[in-house]
Design a protein around this motif. Sequence first.
Motif, PDB file in Angstrom:
ATOM      1  N   ASP A  22       1.011  -1.168  -0.035  1.00 23.96           N
ATOM      2  CA  ASP A  22      -0.032  -0.007   0.010  1.00 23.96           C
ATOM      3  C   ASP A  22       0.750   1.224  -0.187  1.00 23.96           C
ATOM      4  OD1 ASP A  22       0.904   0.440   2.533  1.00 23.96           O
ATOM      5  OD2 ASP A  22      -0.817  -0.282   3.642  1.00 23.96           O
ATOM      6  N   GLU A  23       0.125   2.211   0.284  1.00 22.41           N
ATOM      7  CA  GLU A  23       0.834   3.674   0.212  1.00 22.41           C
ATOM      8  C   GLU A  23       2.132   3.614   1.406  1.00 22.41           C
ATOM      9  OE1 GLU A  23       0.423   6.707  -1.373  1.00 22.41           O
ATOM     10  OE2 GLU A  23      -1.660   6.425  -2.447  1.00 22.41           O
ATOM     11  N   THR A  24       2.008   3.042   2.237  1.00 21.49           N
ATOM     12  CA  THR A  24       2.920   3.208   3.499  1.00 21.49           C
ATOM     13  C   THR A  24       4.004   2.023   3.339  1.00 21.49           C
ATOM     14  OG1 THR A  24       1.313   1.978   4.868  1.00 21.49           O
ATOM     15  CG2 THR A  24       1.350   4.349   4.924  1.00 21.49           C
ATOM     16  N   THR A  28      -0.921  -5.247   1.253  1.00 20.16           N
ATOM     17  CA  THR A  28      -2.363  -5.147   1.186  1.00 20.16           C
ATOM     18  C   THR A  28      -3.170  -6.607   1.228  1.00 20.16           C
ATOM     19  OG1 THR A  28      -2.307  -5.609  -1.166  1.00 20.16           O
ATOM     20  CG2 THR A  28      -2.266  -3.498  -0.666  1.00 20.16           C
ATOM     21  N   GLN A  76      -7.207   7.236  -5.645  1.00 17.73           N
ATOM     22  CA  GLN A  76      -5.775   7.507  -5.234  1.00 17.73           C
ATOM     23  C   GLN A  76      -5.504   7.984  -3.923  1.00 17.73           C
ATOM     24  OE1 GLN A  76      -4.137  10.364  -7.956  1.00 17.73           O
ATOM     25  NE2 GLN A  76      -2.102   9.538  -7.037  1.00 17.73           N
ATOM     26  N   ARG A  77      -5.098   9.123  -3.511  1.00 11.78           N
ATOM     27  CA  ARG A  77      -4.805   9.498  -2.379  1.00 11.78           C
ATOM     28  C   ARG A  77      -6.076  10.074  -1.553  1.00 11.78           C
ATOM     29  NH1 ARG A  77       1.060  10.650  -2.054  1.00 11.78           N
ATOM     30  NH2 ARG A  77       1.792  10.008  -3.820  1.00 11.78           N
ATOM     31  N   ARG A  78      -6.752   8.931  -0.832  1.00 12.60           N
ATOM     32  CA  ARG A  78      -8.163   9.366  -0.361  1.00 12.60           C
ATOM     33  C   ARG A  78      -8.031  10.088   0.662  1.00 12.60           C
ATOM     34  NH1 ARG A  78      -7.818   4.864  -2.819  1.00 12.60           N
ATOM     35  NH2 ARG A  78      -6.988   3.834  -1.520  1.00 12.60           N
ATOM     36  N   ILE A  81      -5.397  10.779   3.797  1.00 16.16           N
ATOM     37  CA  ILE A  81      -4.078  10.544   3.508  1.00 16.16           C
ATOM     38  C   ILE A  81      -3.000  11.785   3.720  1.00 16.16           C
ATOM     39  CG2 ILE A  81      -2.393  10.107   1.586  1.00 16.16           C
ATOM     40  CD1 ILE A  81      -4.002   7.739   2.543  1.00 16.16           C
ATOM     41  N   GLU A 203      -6.563   1.929 -10.272  1.00 20.49           N
ATOM     42  CA  GLU A 203      -6.793   3.348  -9.990  1.00 20.49           C
ATOM     43  C   GLU A 203      -6.996   4.038 -11.340  1.00 20.49           C
ATOM     44  OE1 GLU A 203      -4.039   4.085  -5.934  1.00 20.49           O
ATOM     45  OE2 GLU A 203      -3.091   3.776  -7.773  1.00 20.49           O
ATOM     46  N   SER A 235      -6.576  -5.017   1.742  1.00 20.31           N
ATOM     47  CA  SER A 235      -6.551  -3.571   2.276  1.00 20.31           C
ATOM     48  C   SER A 235      -7.352  -2.889   0.972  1.00 20.31           C
ATOM     49  CB  SER A 235      -5.280  -3.089   2.272  1.00 20.31           C
ATOM     50  OG  SER A 235      -5.127  -1.524   2.298  1.00 20.31           O
ATOM     51  N   GLU A 237      -6.448   0.063  -0.039  1.00 21.47           N
ATOM     52  CA  GLU A 237      -5.573   0.899  -0.615  1.00 21.47           C
ATOM     53  C   GLU A 237      -5.046   0.127  -2.148  1.00 21.47           C
ATOM     54  OE1 GLU A 237      -4.523   3.714   0.535  1.00 21.47           O
ATOM     55  OE2 GLU A 237      -5.694   3.614   2.189  1.00 21.47           O
ATOM     56  N   ARG A 238      -4.780   1.175  -3.032  1.00 19.48           N
ATOM     57  CA  ARG A 238      -4.543   0.806  -4.421  1.00 19.48           C
ATOM     58  C   ARG A 238      -5.572  -0.046  -4.970  1.00 19.48           C
ATOM     59  NH1 ARG A 238       0.818   1.480  -5.032  1.00 19.48           N
ATOM     60  NH2 ARG A 238       0.023   2.252  -6.929  1.00 19.48           N
TER      61      ARG A 238
END
Length: 393
Positions: A22-24, A28, A76-78, A81, A203, A235, A237-238
């Motif tokens: 994921d972003e971090t 996921t 994307q960056r919901r 974030i 995305e 997750s 995310e993504r």
Amino acid sequence: MSDSTTAPEARLVQDMIPVELDETGFSTGVEREDIGERIDSPFDPDLIEVQTRNPTVGLLLNRIRRGTIDLAPDFQRRAGIWTLKAQSRLIESLLLRITLPTLYAAEGEDDTWAIVDGIQRLSTIARFVAPEDIDSEPLRLTGLEYLTEFNGYVFTDLPGRLQTRIEETELVVLLIRRGTPEEVKFNIFARINTGGRALTRQELRHALIPGPARAFLADLARSDAFRRATGESVSPERMSDREMCLRFLAFTLTPPDAYASGDFDDFLRKAMHQVNDADSHERDALRERFLKAMDAGSAVFGEHAFRKRFRGTGRRSPVNKALFEAQSVTLSGYTTPEIELLAARRAQVEEGFLGLMEDAAFFNAVSAGTGDIGKVRLRFRLLDEMFREVLSA
């Protein structure tokens, strides 16, 4: 894989399964996929039309107000974030006349723009200058580094000259024009790194294909049945969860035997358009079939639904997308009594599935080049044959 695989070897294979991040940088819960896509023919450069625009903040806000900019707010960056401090620092950059990174957009029908990269930036500006246009609470500046005297301010608290400075700030927008073929748009945007990472295909599909499918996929991914069947380990995310739901819909709308694309991304894009074009009754039927498939997956495979399984280890692998589509779509085609019988014979199903995982052709069909026509058809066929054997035992 073979019948001679030992327990330690199985655990080693399981440990080597790559996962999406994921972003971090955390897992996921979904196995990273080698879809084996290829471009069969080069794009005609004459079909690619890209323009650089320099609209002011005021003009972009007018577009948002009139609905001609699609921010796809959950893409994307919901929300969440960016912290309030990060949003405030972006506004501070505008006040300091620091140039912001380029926004990337695709032109749609009626001169609409779908923002592919820069959603959070544009949303932050709108939240500060015109929060009512995006149905948001006003952004109150906090944590400013240089203009500390404006901490606690909303837009209307700023001196008039600074309000004008923000509204007249020009932003750079790279616009892919409407006449550019969809597959070319996706190829262009897939090459764009945002914040040091590439956009996922889902995305991109979410950003570039507006319509009811967006909310429909989100609804399926949030359903209790999906979360239960995947052990709540996927997750959001993504957008891997939404892609899995889309894959179910794609192979429900186009049966595996009719899959003849080879370009799996194109196959999923077409499915998303099909969902957009469906009426409410058709989407309701798809939803019912999806929920039935999720419940069936839970009943038949338990905690190992949609995951690779290896003899000699009880550990749970990450969710595998190819297995998700094959198991869920196949089970959705069975009657309720058949699903109940498979669930009652779960031990036999497990043994049959372990046998498939030891079949090199099947293992390869869910592990590498998973978008290949032959591999798609093979994994669906072998799973169906295994289920039928259990049912007829």
